[in-house]
Motif scaffolding. Structure first.
Motif, PDB file in Angstrom:
ATOM      1  N   LEU A 280      51.433  51.138  29.341  1.00 37.08           N
ATOM      2  CA  LEU A 280      50.807  50.466  30.465  1.00 37.08           C
ATOM      3  C   LEU A 280      51.634  49.272  30.916  1.00 37.08           C
ATOM      4  O   LEU A 280      52.407  48.705  30.149  1.00 37.08           O
ATOM      5  CB  LEU A 280      49.409  49.986  30.079  1.00 37.08           C
ATOM      6  CG  LEU A 280      48.426  51.065  29.619  1.00 37.08           C
ATOM      7  CD1 LEU A 280      47.195  50.419  29.001  1.00 37.08           C
ATOM      8  CD2 LEU A 280      48.030  51.956  30.778  1.00 37.08           C
TER       9      LEU A 280
ATOM     10  N   ALA B 177      42.005  54.238  27.943  1.00 41.37           N
ATOM     11  CA  ALA B 177      42.342  52.866  28.366  1.00 41.37           C
ATOM     12  C   ALA B 177      41.377  52.442  29.454  1.00 41.37           C
ATOM     13  O   ALA B 177      41.204  53.141  30.447  1.00 41.37           O
ATOM     14  CB  ALA B 177      43.768  52.824  28.887  1.00 41.37           C
TER      15      ALA B 177
ATOM     16  N   LYS C 263      41.394  43.252  31.197  1.00 37.97           N
ATOM     17  CA  LYS C 263      40.760  44.484  30.729  1.00 37.97           C
ATOM     18  C   LYS C 263      40.960  44.632  29.225  1.00 37.97           C
ATOM     19  O   LYS C 263      41.674  43.862  28.597  1.00 37.97           O
ATOM     20  CB  LYS C 263      41.351  45.700  31.454  1.00 37.97           C
ATOM     21  CG  LYS C 263      41.202  45.634  32.967  1.00 37.97           C
ATOM     22  CD  LYS C 263      41.889  46.804  33.635  1.00 37.97           C
ATOM     23  CE  LYS C 263      41.793  46.686  35.153  1.00 37.97           C
ATOM     24  NZ  LYS C 263      42.502  47.784  35.831  1.00 37.97           N
TER      25      LYS C 263
ATOM     26  N   MET D 216      46.706  45.820  32.635  1.00 38.44           N
ATOM     27  CA  MET D 216      45.830  45.451  31.531  1.00 38.44           C
ATOM     28  C   MET D 216      45.156  44.108  31.758  1.00 38.44           C
ATOM     29  O   MET D 216      44.253  43.729  31.011  1.00 38.44           O
ATOM     30  CB  MET D 216      46.626  45.385  30.228  1.00 38.44           C
ATOM     31  CG  MET D 216      47.262  46.694  29.828  1.00 38.44           C
ATOM     32  SD  MET D 216      48.313  46.471  28.377  1.00 38.44           S
ATOM     33  CE  MET D 216      47.140  45.839  27.198  1.00 38.44           C
TER      34      MET D 216
ATOM     35  N   LEU E 158      41.907  47.458  26.009  1.00 42.95           N
ATOM     36  CA  LEU E 158      42.414  48.769  25.628  1.00 42.95           C
ATOM     37  C   LEU E 158      41.617  49.229  24.416  1.00 42.95           C
ATOM     38  O   LEU E 158      41.609  48.561  23.387  1.00 42.95           O
ATOM     39  CB  LEU E 158      43.905  48.710  25.270  1.00 42.95           C
ATOM     40  CG  LEU E 158      44.493  50.034  24.793  1.00 42.95           C
ATOM     41  CD1 LEU E 158      44.621  51.013  25.949  1.00 42.95           C
ATOM     42  CD2 LEU E 158      45.846  49.828  24.136  1.00 42.95           C
TER      43      LEU E 158
END
Length: 269
Positions: free
Chosen positions: A230, A268, A238, A235, A240
């Motif tokens: 990623l 994800a 957020k 990300m 994972l």
């Protein structure tokens, strides 16, 4: 937006906005996002530019040109000192900027919204800074010696410094007190500029989105198997989540999952 020295796309538009800083690519991403939100077509342009010695000193807040060159080169960019008569005249380096497609006659004040549209180059990353006096310039009055400040402070000293700075903040509430030694030289203008603030030596490419090779990536690997790759800005804000799903009932009670990487389902969020 503060200029930060690193190469390629790392933060993206949202994180650049939230952190109030980024390099040329990420600041370009933020500007393009804003322009497109207002329905102005915008694109990335990459090329080689020349910035003057004065611009380099203002951008890096360096005390001399050798230090300025070192700071610029630390970003991972290709930076070349341009020397004339034994004196550094400036620096040649890679740069990414923006072009916006806007009604030329309208924004220049002619009042004709139906006028010709032009691609106008814009770059928010190359700017100047003023050096300002900060509360750290006289650190000894807070009970911290210069050697302590340079070589490191103990936890008790840090706590004492925090308490004194908190008291300082309360005492001078409503007054300006700088914790950062440099402040952006702000500029307000009624019209978009007709040209960039530096010399463009060559243009290498124009594109609508960041190229894959110009983006930082983070790869997650378990037992030699890549489960996710990623970009940092994908990300941002957020989580994972990696979820283990046994392939067979016999593995339900296995506490050590080593060797069972193929059982993983990658998600994800």
């Amino acid at each position: 937006m503060n200029y930060e020295a690193y190469s390629g796309s790392r933060k993206g538009a949202v994180a650049t906005f939230d952190s109030n800083g980024g390099n040329d690519v990420d600041q370009a991403s933020l500007l393009i996002a804003m322009l497109r939100y207002l329905n102005y077509p915008a694109k990335y342009v990459n090329g080689t530019i020349f910035i003057s010695a004065d611009q380099a000193l203002k951008l890096t807040s360096a005390k001399d040109l050798n230090t300025a060159g070192t700071i610029l080169a630390s970003s991972g960019k290709k930076v070349l000192s341009i020397v004339s008569g034994g004196k550094i005249e400036g620096f040649q380096m890679d740069q990414t900027w923006v072009e916006a497609y806007v009604p030329y006659t309208d924004y220049r004040g002619a009042g004709n919204a139906a006028g010709d549209y032009r691609w106008i180059p814009l770059d928010t990353s190359i700017k100047g800074y003023n050096q300002v006096e900060t509360i750290y310039d006289d650190i000894e009055k807070y009970g911290i010696s210069e050697s302590d400040y340079v070589n490191g402070m103990s936890s008790s000293q840090l706590n004492a410094l925090y308490e004194k700075l908190s008291a300082y903040e309360k005492e001078h509430e409503g007054e300006e007190a700088y914790f950062n030694s440099r402040q952006i030289i702000s500029e307000s203008t009624a019209y978009l500029p007709l040209s960039l603030q530096y010399v463009v030596k060559s243009i290498d490419g124009e594109y609508d989105k960041i190229k894959e090779r110009d983006s930082d990536t983070i790869t997650f690997t378990i037992d030699g198997q890549n489960i996710a790759k990623l970009k940092p800005y994908e990300m941002y804000g957020k989580r994972l989540i990696v979820e283990y799903v046994p392939a067979t009932d016999s593995r339900l009670n296995v506490s050590n999952h080593a060797g069972y990487a193929n059982d993983f389902i990658k998600r994800a969020y």
